[in-house]
Design an enzyme around this catalytic site. Structure first.
Site, PDB file in Angstrom:
ATOM      1  N   ASP A 258       0.863  -1.175   0.000  1.00 51.65           N
ATOM      2  CA  ASP A 258       0.000   0.000   0.000  1.00 51.65           C
ATOM      3  C   ASP A 258       0.905   1.232   0.000  1.00 51.65           C
ATOM      4  OD1 ASP A 258      -1.569   2.173   0.615  1.00 51.65           O
ATOM      5  OD2 ASP A 258      -2.672   1.197   2.235  1.00 51.65           O
ATOM      6  N   LYS A 287      -3.505   9.193  -3.785  1.00 54.77           N
ATOM      7  CA  LYS A 287      -3.168  10.486  -3.196  1.00 54.77           C
ATOM      8  C   LYS A 287      -2.446  11.410  -4.177  1.00 54.77           C
ATOM      9  CE  LYS A 287      -3.374   9.394   1.735  1.00 54.77           C
ATOM     10  NZ  LYS A 287      -4.524  10.235   2.045  1.00 54.77           N
TER      11      LYS A 287
END
Length: 435
Positions: A258, A287
């Site tokens: 991740d 993000k």
């Protein structure tokens, strides 16, 4: 203060907001103060009352090039004149193809099969599905469980919540509704430590024990490489990441990284996995992918995993706004900025300034630890902050910092200059000293 006619309108808007709108991790009508933003440019936010704030959060890790970067806005303007969206089922478009091509060029060669998702949480959901469907493709349907480490955070959807820390995480209320996975102790070896071989083996033993006992039912190990984000802002040693990879390879277990928070330069490497020179089977990105302009994420895997899944049928996921052309166009522009290489000097400069500017916080009686890695600075306190009190104090000091729990942390836009960084760190020290 809000005093003009326009300010009166803003007071009415804020009252509506207070009474009707949920903000992240707040209770309606009981959250900390909300500050209305009317403009953003570079590293600054402009509030409705005319005050400007240096943004130390990069809008939760994402606005790495600053607000209103011309390359990103021009790419989006050009795309919106063509078409802002089209379904990805049965259709494709240039921004998605070029973005996928660029991502595969930036990642290790084995990671070149791309699934575009809506958000980081969804990319984790897709990664979990990939891992489970991979074992279905290998006729081992019993492999449905994951193993992970405590203090981790992977998102807010149910599959992602199930691999967040089950006790200290934000999602303990839902445990009875979540798939039960296997949790190892939080990584014990700090990033800047010098672990002995015995310490490293001791740190790896829980993973060895778990796989020895439950390995036949485990699909994958999932973790945040090097930096544990919202679960505690903890940095652990690259040797531990390498060791966990080695143990998983011994047992034939898939590895999911991740890198939603750490990808695209935040830790001083383009991807955090590079600190340990390892490559997972599946990686989640998000993000900073679009430079903070639109929501977009990606789950990327190897040909071996993708081909094994595809022999049995389709990957069972397909968001409505998958590969949105506007988001893909912005992401492509953002990655091209990164490919110039300027981010390396920027992040190194930020790391130097954060180390220097946050160091005085170590002498404050309410501070437990200060740690810095790349463009991440963390001041861990001995007791949780009072958000109703501390948030306005940061605003009064001219900075936007959003603490949680015991953590006051920053991850500035890469374009933040020395003077603004010094202002940011001085404000953190002053507010914590006053507290």
């Amino acid at each position: 203060m809000l005093t003009s006619t326009t300010d009166t309108q803003w007071r009415q808007r804020l009252k509506f907001d207070h009474d009707h709108i949920w903000h992240p991790y707040t209770a309606i009508g009981h959250g900390p103060p909300i500050f209305p933003v009317v403009a953003a440019d570079g590293v600054r936010l402009e509030l409705a009352d005319g005050r400007t704030l240096i943004d130390g959060m990069a809008s939760w890790w994402s606005v790495i090039h600053g607000y209103n970067h011309p390359a990103l806005t021009e790419a989006m303007k050009a795309q919106i004149d063509r078409f802002p969206h089209v379904m990805f089922g049965g259709l494709t478009h240039e921004p998605a193809i070029e973005l996928a091509k660029t991502l595969t060029e930036m990642l290790p060669a084995d990671l070149n099969r791309v699934f575009f998702a809506d958000s980081g949480s969804v990319s984790v959901e897709v990664a979990v599905k990939m891992a489970v469907q991979y074992w279905l493709g290998r006729d081992q349907p019993q492999r449905q469980k994951l193993v992970t480490v405590r203090r981790g955070y992977h998102g807010d959807t149910f599959g992602a919540m199930a691999v967040c820390d089950p006790e200290t995480g934000m999602h303990g209320w839902f445990n009875q509704n979540l798939t039960q996975h296997h949790f190892l102790p939080a990584p014990p070896l700090p990033f800047h430590a010098d672990p002995t071989p015995r310490q490293l083996e001791a740190a790896l033993q829980p993973l060895r024990d778990c796989l020895a006992q439950h390995g036949k039912s485990i699909a994958a190990l999932i973790l945040e490489p090097i930096v544990q984000g919202a679960g505690g802002m903890r940095f652990y040693h690259p040797a531990l990441l390498r060791g966990m990879h080695g143990v998983c390879r011994e047992h034939g277990i898939l590895i999911i990284h991740d890198e939603i928070a750490t990808g695209f330069g935040r830790t001083g490497k383009l991807f955090a996995m590079e600190h340990a020179d390892v490559v997972p089977d599946i990686i989640c990105l998000g993000k900073a992918l679009t430079g903070g302009t639109m929501t977009l994420a990606a789950t990327i895997t190897s040909p071996e995993v993708a081909d094994t899944i595809s022999r049995k049928g389709p990957l069972m996921h397909g968001p409505t706004f998958m590969a949105n052309p506007l988001a893909c166009s912005s992401a492509l522009a953002s990655l091209r900025l990164l490919q110039t290489g300027a981010w390396q000097d920027q992040v190194h400069g930020i790391e130097t300034r954060l180390n220097r500017g946050l160091a005085p916080c170590r002498d404050l009686p309410n501070v437990a630890e200060v740690r810095v890695l790349g463009a991440i600075g963390v001041v861990e306190l001995k007791a949780p902050v009072n958000m109703h009190q501390i948030q306005p104090r940061f605003v009064e000091a001219g900075v936007w910092v959003r603490p949680f729990g015991k953590l006051v942390y920053v991850m500035p836009p890469y374009v933040m200059g020395a003077d603004d960084l010094d202002h940011l760190t001085a404000a953190i020290h002053q507010v914590l000293a006053d507290a």
